[in-house]
Design a protein around this motif. Structure first.
Motif, short mmCIF file in Angstrom:
data_model
loop_
_atom_site.label_atom_id
_atom_site.label_comp_id
_atom_site.label_asym_id
_atom_site.label_seq_id
_atom_site.Cartn_x
_atom_site.Cartn_y
_atom_site.Cartn_z
N PHE A 11 0.82 -1.21 0.00
CA PHE A 11 0.00 0.00 0.00
C PHE A 11 0.86 1.26 0.00
O PHE A 11 0.52 2.27 -0.63
CB PHE A 11 -0.92 0.00 1.22
CG PHE A 11 -2.11 -0.91 1.09
CD1 PHE A 11 -3.12 -0.62 0.19
CD2 PHE A 11 -2.21 -2.06 1.87
CE1 PHE A 11 -4.22 -1.45 0.06
CE2 PHE A 11 -3.30 -2.89 1.75
CZ PHE A 11 -4.31 -2.59 0.85
N VAL A 14 2.01 2.09 -3.47
CA VAL A 14 0.95 2.66 -4.31
C VAL A 14 0.75 4.13 -4.00
O VAL A 14 0.58 4.96 -4.90
CB VAL A 14 -0.36 1.87 -4.10
CG1 VAL A 14 -1.53 2.59 -4.74
CG2 VAL A 14 -0.23 0.48 -4.71
N PRO A 18 2.21 7.15 -7.08
CA PRO A 18 0.89 7.07 -7.74
C PRO A 18 0.99 6.92 -9.25
O PRO A 18 0.01 6.52 -9.89
CB PRO A 18 0.23 8.40 -7.35
CG PRO A 18 1.37 9.32 -7.03
CD PRO A 18 2.46 8.44 -6.45
N PRO A 21 0.24 2.92 -10.31
CA PRO A 21 -1.14 2.49 -10.58
C PRO A 21 -1.78 3.25 -11.73
O PRO A 21 -2.63 2.70 -12.43
CB PRO A 21 -1.86 2.74 -9.25
CG PRO A 21 -1.02 3.71 -8.52
CD PRO A 21 0.38 3.42 -8.92
N GLU A 24 -0.75 1.47 -14.75
CA GLU A 24 -1.48 0.20 -14.83
C GLU A 24 -2.89 0.42 -15.37
O GLU A 24 -3.36 -0.32 -16.26
CB GLU A 24 -1.54 -0.43 -13.44
CG GLU A 24 -2.24 -1.76 -13.39
CD GLU A 24 -1.39 -2.91 -13.88
OE1 GLU A 24 -1.94 -4.01 -14.04
OE2 GLU A 24 -0.19 -2.70 -14.11
N THR A 109 5.63 -1.09 -15.01
CA THR A 109 5.14 -0.93 -13.64
C THR A 109 5.98 -1.73 -12.65
O THR A 109 6.32 -1.24 -11.56
CB THR A 109 3.68 -1.38 -13.56
OG1 THR A 109 3.56 -2.72 -14.08
CG2 THR A 109 2.79 -0.47 -14.38
N LEU A 113 8.31 -0.52 -9.39
CA LEU A 113 8.10 -1.06 -8.04
C LEU A 113 9.38 -1.68 -7.48
O LEU A 113 9.69 -1.51 -6.30
CB LEU A 113 6.99 -2.12 -8.07
CG LEU A 113 5.56 -1.61 -8.33
CD1 LEU A 113 4.60 -2.77 -8.43
CD2 LEU A 113 5.13 -0.66 -7.22
N TYR A 249 -5.01 -8.78 0.34
CA TYR A 249 -5.52 -8.05 -0.81
C TYR A 249 -6.79 -8.70 -1.37
O TYR A 249 -7.61 -8.01 -1.98
CB TYR A 249 -4.44 -7.95 -1.89
CG TYR A 249 -3.34 -7.01 -1.49
CD1 TYR A 249 -3.55 -5.63 -1.50
CD2 TYR A 249 -2.10 -7.48 -1.07
CE1 TYR A 249 -2.54 -4.76 -1.12
CE2 TYR A 249 -1.10 -6.61 -0.69
CZ TYR A 249 -1.33 -5.25 -0.72
OH TYR A 249 -0.34 -4.38 -0.33
N THR A 296 -5.64 -0.85 -8.99
CA THR A 296 -4.71 -0.35 -7.97
C THR A 296 -4.38 -1.42 -6.95
O THR A 296 -3.22 -1.56 -6.52
CB THR A 296 -5.32 0.88 -7.29
OG1 THR A 296 -5.62 1.89 -8.27
CG2 THR A 296 -4.35 1.46 -6.26
N VAL A 299 -1.88 -3.81 -8.39
CA VAL A 299 -0.51 -3.28 -8.33
C VAL A 299 0.03 -3.38 -6.90
O VAL A 299 1.20 -3.73 -6.69
CB VAL A 299 -0.49 -1.83 -8.83
CG1 VAL A 299 0.89 -1.20 -8.63
CG2 VAL A 299 -0.86 -1.78 -10.30
N ALA A 300 -0.81 -3.08 -5.92
CA ALA A 300 -0.37 -3.18 -4.53
C ALA A 300 -0.03 -4.62 -4.15
O ALA A 300 0.91 -4.86 -3.39
CB ALA A 300 -1.47 -2.64 -3.60
#
Length: 402
Positions: A11, A14, A18, A21, A24, A109, A113, A249, A296, A299-300
């Motif tokens: 989290f 993310v 920003p 996401p 994504e 992405t 990360l 998640y 989102t 992605v997290a």
């Protein structure tokens, strides 16, 4: 050191990045728009190829159900092959587009990360986290190949086709349970529901596994099959953290789904009071917002798996050890207590004689004192004459009698 939770780090990634996401959502929605446009144009072209006579137009405009069905049967007759060919072409085109866009989008992405979480891991490891969480330069992810990600998404497309075939097979096979002589529609519905749920569950597991494999392509530069092998080993060795991230998640996705369905029902309740255009716009907006939140969360989740790999080693604080003092462990009250040699010697009086310090001649007297048995000197009076003393004196006075 600061705590490191993969779920929280996902989290955090993310919210701190920003743009990830957003990228994504951008590539996923671009593909969705391409799907809508391609299917729409394909359907229009298919309708243009259908022969429609004046009689068929008359039947269609009549408004009578029987005439409309007859006209539709004549129009669609013989067009099944063209429909199948058009569907195959559309599927192949969308599959190729999906592989290309997903490979590039996932690579971008995941690379962001991996770099972010690598920098944060180095910051935590070096103890340089300030109040504003300024980061230090971390390890940069190795060069990854789009070809490896394309291989993973080619497998995903093949498995998606197999899942669709399994759903169609479930619908066909469940129909054989109900016959005209013994119709059982409720049993057919139950069987179809169970099979579809099992197919969805298997597809969710496989899709998550392939998404995890893409992490090793970007982070470690693995090829397609090497990433699959590394992902399997990772799930086996770190099944606890991986399961925790997936469950966390998954529950978040479930909460978002229930909230979205509840919120969407709110404008639908005013369908009779508000203009239909406003209601449809509100429903479309809330639906798109739900899809954005789902992307989102995806992605997290990937960031959480990367955080497991980038987790800094735990720092164990050790107490100072006194030199040349061996430590002995004592089990007391369910706990193991450590007693050093110095503490053991402190518990013993150094001036007290032990058995090894006393002379050998005094061993017996020491043992007697320990057993509260008086010694020979305490039991015999030194002034009392014994038999041997009388004999010696008599021999000295009367030697001739001997």
């Amino acid at each position: 050191m600061a705590s490191w939770s993969p779920t929280v780090e996902g989290f955090r990634a993310v919210f701190r990045r920003p743009s990830v996401p957003f990228a994504e959502v951008l590539w996923r929605w671009s593909f969705g728009a391409a799907v809508i446009v391609l299917i729409g144009f394909g359907f229009i072209e298919y309708l243009d190829m259908l022969p429609v006579s004046n009689v068929d137009l008359l039947f269609l405009r009549s408004g009578h159900p029987f005439l409309i069905s007859q006209a539709a049967a004549r129009i669609l007759g013989g067009s099944g092959l063209r429909f199948v060919l058009a569907g195959i072409l559309i599927f192949v085109g969308l599959a190729a587009l999906w592989i290309a866009m997903a490979s590039l989008g996932r690579g971008v992405t995941l690379n962001a990360l991996v770099n972010y979480l690598g920098e944060r891991s180095h910051a935590v490891r070096d103890g340089q986290i300030a109040a504003d969480e300024s980061l230090v330069a971390g390890a940069v992810a190795p060069k990854w190949r789009v070809r490896s990600l394309a291989g993973l998404y080619f497998l995903r497309v093949g498995l998606a086709l197999a899942a669709a075939g399994a759903c169609i097979a479930a619908l066909i096979l469940a129909g054989f349970v109900s016959t005209k002589q013994n119709p059982q529609p409720e049993l057919v519905f139950l069987l179809v529901l169970i099979v579809l749920f099992l197919v969805w569950l298997a597809w969710t597991f496989v899709s998550g596994f392939l998404s995890l494999a893409s992490v090793f392509v970007v982070r470690a530069g693995e090829d397609t099959f090497g990433a699959l092998s590394a992902s399997a080993e990772f799930c086996r060795d770190r099944r606890g953290p991986v399961a925790a991230v997936s469950v966390s998640y998954g529950l978040a996705h479930l909460v978002v789904f229930f909230v979205a369905t509840s919120v969407v029902a709110f404008p639908l309740g005013f369908a009779g009071l508000l203009p239909i255009g406003f209601v449809l716009s509100a429903v479309v907006f809330l639906t798109l917002l739900y899809f954005a939140l789902v992307d989102t969360l995806h992605v997290a989740r990937l960031a959480g798996n990367v955080a497991i790999l980038e987790a800094p080693p735990a720092v164990v604080e050790t107490a100072p050890v006194i030199a040349e003092s061996p430590v002995s462990a004592v089990f007391v009250g369910g706990q193991v207590r450590q007693i050093s040699a110095a503490s053991e010697s402190a518990m013993v009086d150094q001036d007290e004689l032990i058995l090894s310090d006393a002379p050998l001649a005094d061993d017996v007297s020491i043992q007697h004192s320990a057993l509260s048995i008086p010694s020979s000197t305490e039991r015999v009076d030194p002034d009392e004459l014994i038999l041997s003393d009388h004999l010696e004196s008599d021999e000295a006075d009367f030697p001739h009698e001997k």
